[in-house]
Design an enzyme around this catalytic site. Structure first.
Site, short mmCIF file in Angstrom:
data_model
loop_
_atom_site.label_atom_id
_atom_site.label_comp_id
_atom_site.label_asym_id
_atom_site.label_seq_id
_atom_site.Cartn_x
_atom_site.Cartn_y
_atom_site.Cartn_z
N HIS A 126 -0.61 3.60 0.09
CA HIS A 126 0.65 2.84 0.04
C HIS A 126 0.66 1.92 -1.18
O HIS A 126 -0.36 1.72 -1.82
CB HIS A 126 0.81 2.04 1.34
CG HIS A 126 0.85 2.92 2.54
ND1 HIS A 126 -0.26 3.18 3.31
CD2 HIS A 126 1.85 3.64 3.07
CE1 HIS A 126 0.06 4.01 4.29
NE2 HIS A 126 1.34 4.32 4.17
N SER A 174 5.23 7.43 6.04
CA SER A 174 5.16 6.00 5.72
C SER A 174 5.39 5.73 4.24
O SER A 174 5.72 4.61 3.85
CB SER A 174 3.82 5.43 6.16
OG SER A 174 2.78 6.13 5.53
N ASP A 183 -6.59 0.49 0.96
CA ASP A 183 -5.49 1.44 1.10
C ASP A 183 -5.07 1.89 -0.29
O ASP A 183 -4.42 1.16 -1.04
CB ASP A 183 -4.34 0.75 1.84
CG ASP A 183 -3.13 1.65 2.02
OD1 ASP A 183 -3.09 2.75 1.43
OD2 ASP A 183 -2.20 1.26 2.76
#
Ligand code: NAG
Ligand code: NAG
Ligand code: NAG
Ligand code: NAG
Ligand code: NAG
Length: 414
Positions: free
Chosen positions: A383, A147, A380
């Site tokens: 990311h 990702s 998070d």
């Protein structure tokens, strides 16, 4: 009277001449400054000798010199540039997933969008979407990985999309495993294939056992095939533990084993990738890049509620097991195909402020309330917000194309 007025006249002339002289001198100085800059830029660009991919990662990456000084794009500093315009807008780029579109999800600060990476030893070209598309005309770019590579794909798609009329763009991003952006006027496609291990994760066993097949390249490889630019990454999924671990067993050479030293497993997978690249990539056609680990900011370097990058002086914690990094480096040394290493780990490590933290899907406040949890537990820190840090990774990808082709060699040569 007459004499005096003649003196006056002369004096005026003299003054005028001196001012003119000064002016011309200034012009010359300025010009020579320009010329010096120009010479500097040309020297930079025409030298095929720029070590833009880091210091001596591989014999395949030529050690390169500019005026006897090595230029490494990955050594530099972050400079705050509040007046610089963003290259695209969170609200207008259709590719941004909820995971990364922070402004749309209520992030209150925006300084993190305003930092520019500057190399110590050379000037990195600014990103120019039209120029990149021109260089890529008729070509395919594929990004393959986890990702974080999707994060990079979203950034690249937005950067290029905002450089062209949207009516000439074609997009397909129905699911997280495969995405493509096409610039029709340039016949360029930028594709993303989700493949967090690069080798096959087999989840189709009748009894539900998930097998990580270390000696089989991922099934999507037949679609990477033939691309002109390939950008790979892997790493994060190998160190997932407990319920986050994606596999139950390792498979190789017809055997299945439950336990295996992770370094050994990783080395086997890298070998499988290496063989695929060496057997399937034509170096005269394809440029192969490998992006280094994108750092996370967990534990004491926590990213939540941070609006400033880490100061250069503070010690950096390693964000990924060094033995695994070593395996990646050793792989490049062995390979026949030249691999360009996008060595973004360190420059990204400073950017603790640039993660998506709690600004995904719901606005931050809603997210916290809904989950009823402390932000530290749901933020998070892996990311990155877009626009943001991955735009710099892509600028470096672009810069390597610019510096390379203006060096006279083909993009895939060396
Ligand atoms: C990556 O870049 C950092 C910072 O310039 C440097 O310390 C490191 O040695 C580089 N790694 C490789 C493998 O070139
Ligand atoms: C567009 O690019 C692809 C390769 O990416 C090529 O096969 C195809 O022939 C090109 N089409 C045109 C019309 O140039
Ligand atoms: C995602 O879309 C691609 C192309 O349409 C398809 O081949 C693939 O199976 C899809 N993946 C998932 C997980 O739905
Ligand atoms: C599932 O099947 C594999 C062989 O395909 C076998 O090795 C494994 O032990 C089985 N797992 C369970 C839990 O039965
Ligand atoms: C976030 O940072 C601001 C400014 O430093 C501070 O006032 C606030 O209390 C912090 N919030 C949390 C939940 O830590």
């Amino acid at each position: 009277m007459e004499a005096i007025s003649r003196i006056h006249e002369r004096w005026k002339l003299c003054t005028f001449a001196s001012i003119l002289g000064c002016f011309i001198l200034l012009m010359c100085l300025n010009r020579s400054h320009d010329v010096r800059n120009l010479v500097h830029t040309i020297a930079l660009q025409s030298s095929s000798d720029i070590d833009f991919l880091g210091s001596g990662i591989s014999e395949n990456v030529k050690p390169i010199h500019q005026r006897d000084v090595k230029c490494n794009m990955f050594k530099g500093r972050w400079v705050y540039k509040p007046m610089e315009n963003l290259l695209y807008d969170d609200f207008r780029c259709p590719f941004l997933s909820d995971q990364v579109s922070c402004q749309r999800h209520g992030r209150p600060d925006f300084q993190y969008e305003k930092w520019s990476w500057e190399a110590h030893e050379c000037e990195i070209p600014r990103f120019d979407g039209r120029d990149m598309l021109e260089r890529l005309r008729g070509k395919r770019v594929v990004l393959v990985g986890d990702s974080l590579n999707r994060n990079q794909w979203e950034s690249l798609a937005c950067l290029l999309y905002s450089a062209i009329p949207s009516s000439t763009a074609e997009v397909d991003f129905q699911n997280g495993s495969y995405k493509v952006f096409r610039a029709k006027d340039y016949n360029v496609s930028v594709e993303f294939y989700w493949s967090p291990f690069l080798v096959q994760l087999d989840t189709k066993q009748a009894n539900g056992t998930k097998i990580l097949r270390l000696d089989k390249i991922d099934a999507t490889a037949r679609r990477w095939h033939g691309a002109d630019v390939m950008v790979f990454n892997t790493g994060h999924w190998w160190v997932h533990r407990g319920k986050f671990r994606a596999w139950d067993m390792f498979g190789y050479e017809g055997k299945l084993v439950e336990e295996m030293n992770i370094e050994k497993a990783f080395a086997m997978a890298m070998k499988t990738w290496e063989n695929w690249v060496d057997d399937n990539v034509l170096p005269t056609k394809t440029s192969v890049y490998f992006r280094s680990i994108s750092p996370e900011h967990k534990g004491k370097d926590w990213c939540y509620n941070v609006t400033q990058p880490i100061e250069k002086e503070s010690p950096m914690v390693a964000s990924f097991p060094e033995p695994l990094m070593e395996i990646v480096r050793a792989t490049f040394h062995r390979m026949r195909t030249p691999v360009r290493y996008l060595n973004i780990t360190e420059l990204s490590r400073y950017r603790r402020d640039a993660h998506s933290t709690i600004y995904g899907t719901k606005t931050g406040k809603q997210l916290i309330e809904q989950k009823g949890k402390r932000p530290e537990h749901i933020a998070d820190c892996s990311h990155w917000c877009l626009p943001g840090l991955p735009d710099t990774w892509n600028r470096l990808l672009y810069a390597s194309m610019v510096l390379d082709t203006s060096g006279g060699g083909s993009a895939a040569g060396s």
